[in-house]
Design a protein around this motif. Sequence first.
Motif, PDB file in Angstrom:
ATOM      1  N   LYS A 203      48.827  38.211  59.921  1.00  0.00           N
ATOM      2  CA  LYS A 203      48.838  38.588  58.506  1.00  0.00           C
ATOM      3  C   LYS A 203      48.447  37.406  57.628  1.00  0.00           C
ATOM      4  CE  LYS A 203      52.376  42.219  58.812  1.00  0.00           C
ATOM      5  NZ  LYS A 203      53.752  42.625  58.435  1.00  0.00           N
ATOM      6  N   ASP A 204      49.003  36.233  57.933  1.00  0.00           N
ATOM      7  CA  ASP A 204      48.704  35.039  57.144  1.00  0.00           C
ATOM      8  C   ASP A 204      47.237  34.637  57.283  1.00  0.00           C
ATOM      9  OD1 ASP A 204      51.354  35.015  56.434  1.00  0.00           O
ATOM     10  OD2 ASP A 204      51.923  33.431  57.844  1.00  0.00           O
ATOM     11  N   ALA A 205      46.725  34.680  58.517  1.00  0.00           N
ATOM     12  CA  ALA A 205      45.345  34.238  58.758  1.00  0.00           C
ATOM     13  C   ALA A 205      44.336  35.156  58.080  1.00  0.00           C
ATOM     14  CB  ALA A 205      45.080  34.175  60.260  1.00  0.00           C
ATOM     15  N   TYR A 206      44.479  36.456  58.300  1.00  0.00           N
ATOM     16  CA  TYR A 206      43.523  37.391  57.704  1.00  0.00           C
ATOM     17  C   TYR A 206      43.709  37.485  56.190  1.00  0.00           C
ATOM     18  CZ  TYR A 206      42.103  39.007  62.357  1.00  0.00           C
ATOM     19  OH  TYR A 206      41.611  39.079  63.644  1.00  0.00           O
ATOM     20  N   GLY A 207      44.965  37.396  55.746  1.00  0.00           N
ATOM     21  CA  GLY A 207      45.234  37.533  54.316  1.00  0.00           C
ATOM     22  C   GLY A 207      44.733  36.377  53.476  1.00  0.00           C
ATOM     23  N   SER A 208      44.552  35.208  54.084  1.00  0.00           N
ATOM     24  CA  SER A 208      44.139  34.020  53.326  1.00  0.00           C
ATOM     25  C   SER A 208      42.695  33.604  53.593  1.00  0.00           C
ATOM     26  CB  SER A 208      45.063  32.847  53.676  1.00  0.00           C
ATOM     27  OG  SER A 208      44.935  32.502  55.051  1.00  0.00           O
ATOM     28  N   SER A 209      41.932  34.465  54.284  1.00  0.00           N
ATOM     29  CA  SER A 209      40.571  34.082  54.698  1.00  0.00           C
ATOM     30  C   SER A 209      39.516  34.975  54.054  1.00  0.00           C
ATOM     31  CB  SER A 209      40.442  34.163  56.219  1.00  0.00           C
ATOM     32  OG  SER A 209      41.363  33.297  56.848  1.00  0.00           O
ATOM     33  N   LYS A 210      38.333  34.398  53.879  1.00  0.00           N
ATOM     34  CA  LYS A 210      37.218  35.152  53.317  1.00  0.00           C
ATOM     35  C   LYS A 210      36.323  35.742  54.405  1.00  0.00           C
ATOM     36  CE  LYS A 210      36.972  32.420  49.050  1.00  0.00           C
ATOM     37  NZ  LYS A 210      36.128  31.512  48.221  1.00  0.00           N
ATOM     38  N   THR A 211      36.263  35.069  55.560  1.00  0.00           N
ATOM     39  CA  THR A 211      35.372  35.527  56.628  1.00  0.00           C
ATOM     40  C   THR A 211      36.150  35.671  57.934  1.00  0.00           C
ATOM     41  OG1 THR A 211      34.753  33.289  57.293  1.00  0.00           O
ATOM     42  CG2 THR A 211      33.384  34.366  55.600  1.00  0.00           C
ATOM     43  N   LEU A 212      35.530  36.363  58.871  1.00  0.00           N
ATOM     44  CA  LEU A 212      36.169  36.581  60.156  1.00  0.00           C
ATOM     45  C   LEU A 212      36.390  35.270  60.892  1.00  0.00           C
ATOM     46  CD1 LEU A 212      37.234  38.655  62.168  1.00  0.00           C
ATOM     47  CD2 LEU A 212      34.923  38.879  63.085  1.00  0.00           C
ATOM     48  N   LYS A 213      35.410  34.372  60.870  1.00  0.00           N
ATOM     49  CA  LYS A 213      35.576  33.128  61.619  1.00  0.00           C
ATOM     50  C   LYS A 213      36.643  32.232  61.001  1.00  0.00           C
ATOM     51  CE  LYS A 213      31.644  30.530  59.624  1.00  0.00           C
ATOM     52  NZ  LYS A 213      30.344  29.897  59.990  1.00  0.00           N
ATOM     53  N   GLU A 214      36.811  32.308  59.699  1.00  0.00           N
ATOM     54  CA  GLU A 214      37.874  31.538  59.051  1.00  0.00           C
ATOM     55  C   GLU A 214      39.239  32.034  59.511  1.00  0.00           C
ATOM     56  OE1 GLU A 214      39.610  30.558  54.565  1.00  0.00           O
ATOM     57  OE2 GLU A 214      37.704  31.645  54.780  1.00  0.00           O
ATOM     58  N   ALA A 215      39.397  33.357  59.604  1.00  0.00           N
ATOM     59  CA  ALA A 215      40.671  33.938  60.037  1.00  0.00           C
ATOM     60  C   ALA A 215      40.973  33.604  61.488  1.00  0.00           C
ATOM     61  CB  ALA A 215      40.647  35.453  59.837  1.00  0.00           C
ATOM     62  N   VAL A 216      39.956  33.703  62.354  1.00  0.00           N
ATOM     63  CA  VAL A 216      40.171  33.412  63.778  1.00  0.00           C
ATOM     64  C   VAL A 216      40.555  31.946  63.959  1.00  0.00           C
ATOM     65  CG1 VAL A 216      39.082  33.309  66.045  1.00  0.00           C
ATOM     66  CG2 VAL A 216      38.671  35.280  64.558  1.00  0.00           C
ATOM     67  N   ARG A 217      39.868  31.065  63.247  1.00  0.00           N
ATOM     68  CA  ARG A 217      40.224  29.641  63.337  1.00  0.00           C
ATOM     69  C   ARG A 217      41.687  29.440  62.948  1.00  0.00           C
ATOM     70  NH1 ARG A 217      37.926  24.701  63.469  1.00  0.00           N
ATOM     71  NH2 ARG A 217      35.800  25.525  63.328  1.00  0.00           N
ATOM     72  N   LYS A 218      42.136  30.114  61.903  1.00  0.00           N
ATOM     73  CA  LYS A 218      43.509  29.910  61.423  1.00  0.00           C
ATOM     74  C   LYS A 218      44.548  30.404  62.428  1.00  0.00           C
ATOM     75  CE  LYS A 218      42.572  29.849  56.452  1.00  0.00           C
ATOM     76  NZ  LYS A 218      42.688  30.586  55.160  1.00  0.00           N
ATOM     77  N   TYR A 219      44.335  31.607  62.996  1.00  0.00           N
ATOM     78  CA  TYR A 219      45.391  32.074  63.897  1.00  0.00           C
ATOM     79  C   TYR A 219      45.349  31.374  65.254  1.00  0.00           C
ATOM     80  CZ  TYR A 219      42.470  35.766  66.242  1.00  0.00           C
ATOM     81  OH  TYR A 219      41.531  36.478  66.971  1.00  0.00           O
ATOM     82  N   VAL A 220      44.162  30.980  65.726  1.00  0.00           N
ATOM     83  CA  VAL A 220      44.111  30.206  66.975  1.00  0.00           C
ATOM     84  C   VAL A 220      44.743  28.833  66.759  1.00  0.00           C
ATOM     85  CG1 VAL A 220      42.590  29.144  68.692  1.00  0.00           C
ATOM     86  CG2 VAL A 220      42.126  31.478  67.905  1.00  0.00           C
TER      87      VAL A 220
END
Length: 534
Positions: A203-220
């Motif tokens: 939730k935090d990664a996708y909720g705070s990201s603009k792009t898919l790769k930004e979200a994946v980087r955050k949760y990994v």
Amino acid sequence: MNISSLLSKIHHSSSMEYHCIDLRKTNQFSDFFLDYIEGKAELRPFYNHLPKIESFQKAIEQKHFSDTHRQVLCDTLTAQYSEIELFEEEKLQLQKMADSKTFTVTTGHQMNLYTGPLYFIYKIVSTIRLAEKLREAYPDYHFVPIYWMATEDHDFDEINYFKLDGKKYQWNTNQSGAVGNFELDASFKEFAKTVPFAADVFKDAYGSSKTLKEAVRKYVHELFGRKGLLIVDAQEASFKSLFKEVIREDLFSHTPHKEAVLKTESLESLGYGGQIFPREINFFYLDEGVRERIEQQGDEYVVLNTELRFSRSEIERLIEEHPERFSPNVVLRPLYQETILPNLAYLGGPSETVYWLQLKGVFDHFKVPVPVLLPRNFALVLEPLFEKKLKQLEWEVEDLFQDFDGWKKSFVAKHASIDVSLENERTTLASLYEEKGKEAKSLEKSLEQSFEAAKVRSLKILDQMSRKLRKAEERRQHISLERARAILDYAAPGGTPQERVVNMMQFYLADDEFLEKLYKAFDPLDYSMIVIEL
């Protein structure tokens, strides 16, 4: 390691028990893959190192990574992490990357939503564990585990969903091009509402990201950063600049295609089918909203499904000025990885591991050493409910990999109240007709044939009765049969191994120590199927 000599090993800890099963007993792997990890002599010309810990000394000696490339790597990684609040372990790894005695071990995967199937997680855990083992075995060097994000991939249909408790959760969007650049727009926000149960890390990664790769980087980063994992996004002009020579040779001389075809034909002559299919040009054209194959048509270079066309001089200038617009396909991605990383090992799935063997000629041509090729760990996770069902059936963990129909036939016969096969009756009846047919032959020769025909008809009737008896027994034993079917479907939903279907949240939501349990169970140098009883 001789896989066929492995026995099922049982390991205990305070929170779980796990078993290591011979991979051949699982019936899930090709002979090509099994022959490779068993070190079959015929395959030795197709790779540099045997997949074992002792191979890394030679791999270290062969890997010559220039100071220039290392500086580019360090600068680019630092920039990529600039928006992330780093854990101390990540800071240390980034600092260590500048040292000539630091090497990487790498896995790569598509950017599946919410990690997709379990083996996404298994790949990363295996890679982290390998780095730990190498630090112990080679204390004079430092080893950094790497997750290579497939940001340039364009097969969105392969990653736009995950499955949990038998339900499919899918994001649909009309965006195109490299999936890493897909925006988490209104369509994604609507999709996210369908998974309110998601772990906070997602939730935090996708909720705070603009792009898919930004979200994946955050949760990994959140899941694995404390273990020292670093994430590489190769969609960078700085990295592509190091690959210009290969881009030119692929487009103008088609050497990678020639070399890959030669090795593929050699493998096929040994009875091993190719896993990948080289093309004359092994690059896509990459730009905003576009990732399409480049083909040579006469004197021009054409980007398929677009109106883009380039003369040789135009595309030469494009390579020089915008190398980031060239995206390697599966044939050249491994070489690209080994060009921009001081890498010693690649960990992948069974097909992924052996397709590198088709590329030995490509690596040799560009004088880049092939890394040690290791399979990731393979696992099956059992929850307590299914452990109980396993005991009720008196199954061992090896039985989780058997064929249901074959098991059912023997189980029903063993537990039948009567002999459903009617085997004794068949023998008696056949003997009777044969004996009487011989006696009747003395009266009239054709009677023996009549008795034979009658025997065949009677045996068919017995077969019909046997099938009816079996069906009746199956109805009587339906509780045990359904229990077995449920267990096997749990281990392989729809016939596909659990690790390739089920999302990690099935276990992670109930047990926040789930990843730690994987670290304890996984050994990337022990090629077994790990059955984990939580």
